[in-house]
Design an enzyme around this catalytic site. Sequence first.
Site, short mmCIF file in Angstrom:
data_model
loop_
_atom_site.label_atom_id
_atom_site.label_comp_id
_atom_site.label_asym_id
_atom_site.label_seq_id
_atom_site.Cartn_x
_atom_site.Cartn_y
_atom_site.Cartn_z
N THR A 59 7.91 28.12 85.34
CA THR A 59 7.08 27.68 86.47
C THR A 59 7.83 26.71 87.36
O THR A 59 7.75 26.79 88.59
CB THR A 59 5.77 27.04 85.96
OG1 THR A 59 5.11 27.96 85.09
CG2 THR A 59 4.85 26.69 87.11
N CYS A 60 8.58 25.80 86.76
CA CYS A 60 9.37 24.85 87.55
C CYS A 60 10.42 25.57 88.38
O CYS A 60 10.59 25.29 89.57
CB CYS A 60 10.03 23.82 86.64
SG CYS A 60 8.87 22.86 85.66
N ALA A 61 11.11 26.51 87.77
CA ALA A 61 12.11 27.30 88.49
C ALA A 61 11.47 28.07 89.63
O ALA A 61 12.01 28.13 90.74
CB ALA A 61 12.82 28.24 87.53
N SER A 63 8.84 27.23 91.34
CA SER A 63 8.47 26.33 92.43
C SER A 63 9.69 25.96 93.26
O SER A 63 9.61 25.87 94.49
CB SER A 63 7.77 25.07 91.90
OG SER A 63 8.66 24.19 91.25
#
Length: 165
Positions: A59-61, A63
């Site tokens: 999810t971080c990647a 974003s």
Amino acid sequence: MASITLKGNAINTNGELPKVGSKLADFKLVQNDLSVASLSNFAGKKLVLNIFPSVDTGTCAASVRKFNEKAAGLNNTTVLCISRDLPFAQQRFCGAEGLTDVVNLSDFVDGSFGTTNGLKIVDGPLAGLLSRVLIVVDVDGTILYTEQVGDIVDEPNYEAALAVL
């Protein structure tokens, strides 16, 4: 203290996000070249702060990729991707992905950015990392928008954040 979740399991942050209408507190974060950046480095720019636990999660990647895509079309706006990852990991990820339109900053030294802004996770398996947050700031440093994502595995509301620019 904000109550959020990680895959539905309750965890907490050390405080509440700064209020819309208040000024963003100055910060000292580490850039990819290991130099220190502060709010004054971005004077005269609108800022989108994409804050997350670690670039090494899906999810971080996602974003970082999404904001890199959006950043190229934003007028007088810089997107800051902030985590407690080492600058080397941030640089490796963006280099491998060909992402050049966002600025990576790391809170790894002392975590003061997360603590000051009430977004440091204080319990659970991600304790010590930053929660998933968006903060949008105008050219004068006034906060226009904040979002504390309810469950860390969810993506933020990109469109709502960008709409205030």
